[in-house]
Design an enzyme around this catalytic site. Structure first.
Site, PDB file in Angstrom:
ATOM      1  N   ARG A  98       0.839  -1.208   0.000  1.00 21.68           N
ATOM      2  CA  ARG A  98       0.000   0.000   0.000  1.00 21.68           C
ATOM      3  C   ARG A  98       0.870   1.252   0.000  1.00 21.68           C
ATOM      4  O   ARG A  98       0.582   2.223  -0.699  1.00 21.68           O
ATOM      5  CB  ARG A  98      -0.952  -0.012   1.204  1.00 21.68           C
ATOM      6  CG  ARG A  98      -2.012  -1.103   1.123  1.00 21.68           C
ATOM      7  CD  ARG A  98      -3.079  -0.927   2.188  1.00 21.68           C
ATOM      8  NE  ARG A  98      -2.615  -1.129   3.556  1.00 21.68           N
ATOM      9  CZ  ARG A  98      -2.583  -2.299   4.187  1.00 21.68           C
ATOM     10  NH1 ARG A  98      -2.972  -3.403   3.559  1.00 21.68           N
ATOM     11  NH2 ARG A  98      -2.169  -2.384   5.442  1.00 21.68           N
ATOM     12  N   LYS A 156     -11.523  15.235   5.405  1.00 22.60           N
ATOM     13  CA  LYS A 156     -12.647  14.862   4.547  1.00 22.60           C
ATOM     14  C   LYS A 156     -13.630  13.985   5.299  1.00 22.60           C
ATOM     15  O   LYS A 156     -13.216  13.106   6.071  1.00 22.60           O
ATOM     16  CB  LYS A 156     -12.158  14.115   3.307  1.00 22.60           C
ATOM     17  CG  LYS A 156     -13.239  13.947   2.241  1.00 22.60           C
ATOM     18  CD  LYS A 156     -12.947  12.825   1.277  1.00 22.60           C
ATOM     19  CE  LYS A 156     -13.372  11.486   1.841  1.00 22.60           C
ATOM     20  NZ  LYS A 156     -13.428  10.418   0.815  1.00 22.60           N
ATOM     21  N   GLU A 179     -18.424  16.653   1.958  1.00 21.51           N
ATOM     22  CA  GLU A 179     -18.719  15.758   0.840  1.00 21.51           C
ATOM     23  C   GLU A 179     -20.077  15.074   1.010  1.00 21.51           C
ATOM     24  O   GLU A 179     -20.168  13.999   1.616  1.00 21.51           O
ATOM     25  CB  GLU A 179     -17.625  14.691   0.686  1.00 21.51           C
ATOM     26  CG  GLU A 179     -17.891  13.740  -0.472  1.00 21.51           C
ATOM     27  CD  GLU A 179     -16.810  12.681  -0.667  1.00 21.51           C
ATOM     28  OE1 GLU A 179     -16.938  11.880  -1.606  1.00 21.51           O
ATOM     29  OE2 GLU A 179     -15.838  12.665   0.112  1.00 21.51           O
ATOM     30  N   LYS A 221     -17.302  19.157  -1.779  1.00 25.78           N
ATOM     31  CA  LYS A 221     -17.002  18.041  -2.683  1.00 25.78           C
ATOM     32  C   LYS A 221     -18.321  17.333  -3.028  1.00 25.78           C
ATOM     33  O   LYS A 221     -18.689  16.332  -2.407  1.00 25.78           O
ATOM     34  CB  LYS A 221     -16.007  17.069  -2.039  1.00 25.78           C
ATOM     35  CG  LYS A 221     -15.641  15.886  -2.948  1.00 25.78           C
ATOM     36  CD  LYS A 221     -14.527  15.026  -2.362  1.00 25.78           C
ATOM     37  CE  LYS A 221     -14.227  13.840  -3.273  1.00 25.78           C
ATOM     38  NZ  LYS A 221     -13.067  13.039  -2.801  1.00 25.78           N
TER      39      LYS A 221
END
Length: 340
Positions: free
Chosen positions: A46, A137, A178, A220
């Site tokens: 990752r 976020k 978002e 967003k």
């Protein structure tokens, strides 16, 4: 709350010709994507995958304003020991962090969800700020289906988004707000418009009620698109017109910028739609991208977990970053796309 700092960072996140790389896939999500191309998902793979994107210059320098990270990635060092946060900062991009804990079933409302993660968030934000994150976020998920979304689900998610945003700003972290209306299902463009309008109006009502500083956020949202299974798909120009109309109806001009999610669109669709939206200016906000799969899919496939494929994967990532940077300026064209 340092309002000047919040506004400065928010504006930098939507800087001219630049957008956000969403590299915040959970461990479970990236495991599924790696399995699809035959890669074992380990902390090292990752890291290697994300590191080659952060080291792709001039793509990062010229087209990426910030990177949304997962908790693991924010704390990782590169193969040479350099913290990944420092690699991002060296390109001029801003490190950010996903802070929600995912969408869970909303009790009493079958088929609808509420995003969790508010408990203990103030302490986590303080930790993330110390690790270098300057924005965060939180994703709320709104599905369209038979009898949904309900007003209650929209309000619950909007309220959580507003509480998250207020906590972020108290920690001097810019919140990305978002609210995603999913493009799953067979709904029409018009139905997506109606739901998106209801969601955005409710979100801004809640942001106002929670005293969120609008000049210090980035929105967003989804674009207004028909469901993937809709019998009639919309032309690029239709998507752009509907999206701009709903934003003008709902988003205050105090908001510095809008960074669209791709939401399951193909790479080129997401770019073409962003470009068409920017052709409908002048708009009262900066309009750019905050893409995950639409920036990464081609690079991930080219990489396939093999170190010898990194240059080819970086070329694929650089191309997508450049195409979306051009779209954010309204300067993308299909011939430029094909020239790769």
């Amino acid at each position: 709350m340092n309002r000047d700092q919040l506004e400065r960072i928010a504006r930098a996140m939507v800087g001219k010709g630049k957008g956000l790389l969403a590299a915040d896939e959970s461990t479970g999500t990236i495991k599924k994507r790696f399995e699809a191309i035959g890669i074992a998902s380990t902390a090292e793979t990752r890291r290697d995958y994300r590191e080659f994107m952060f080291r792709t210059r001039p793509a990062m320098d010229n087209h990426i304003s910030g990177v949304i990270l997962y908790d693991e990635t924010l704390r990782q060092n590169g193969a040479d020991g350099t913290p990944l946060v420092r690699l991002i900062e060296a390109t001029g991009a801003i490190p950010g962090i996903k802070v929600d804990l995912g969408a869970k079933p909303l009790p009493g409302f079958p088929g609808e969800t509420i995003t969790e993660g508010l408990d203990g968030l103030a302490g986590r934000l303080k930790d993330y700020y110390g690790l270098g994150a300057r924005f965060a976020k939180w994703r709320a998920v709104i599905d369209i289906g038979n009898g949904i979304p309900t007003h209650a689900a929209i309000v619950a998610n909007a309220h959580a988004l507003a509480r998250y945003a207020a906590l972020c700003q108290e920690a001097d972290i810019v919140p990305i707000v978002e609210p995603e209306v999913l493009m799953d299902g067979d709904h029409s463009l018009r139905r997506c418009y109606e739901v998106t309008e209801a969601v955005l109006k409710t979100v801004f009502d809640e942001l106002y009620a929670q005293r969120v500083f609008l000049e210090g956020i980035v929105l967003k949202p989804n674009m207004v698109v028909p469901g993937k299974k809709a019998p009639r798909q919309a032309a690029v120009e239709e998507v752009a017109a509907a999206t701009v109309q709903v934003l003008k109806n709902c988003v205050p001009t105090a908001v510095p910028g809008i960074a669209f999610l791709s939401g399951g669109q193909s790479d080129v669709e997401a770019t073409a739609h962003l470009d068409a939206i920017n052709h409908l200016g002048p708009l009262p906000w900066a309009v750019t991208f905050s893409y995950g799969r639409a920036l990464q899919a081609a690079a991930q496939k080219a990489w396939a977990g093999k170190p010898e494929n990194v240059p080819m994967a970086q070329a694929a990532f650089a191309h997508r970053a450049r195409m979306n940077g051009l779209a954010a300026l309204g300067e993308w064209t299909p011939p430029l796309e094909a020239a790769a």
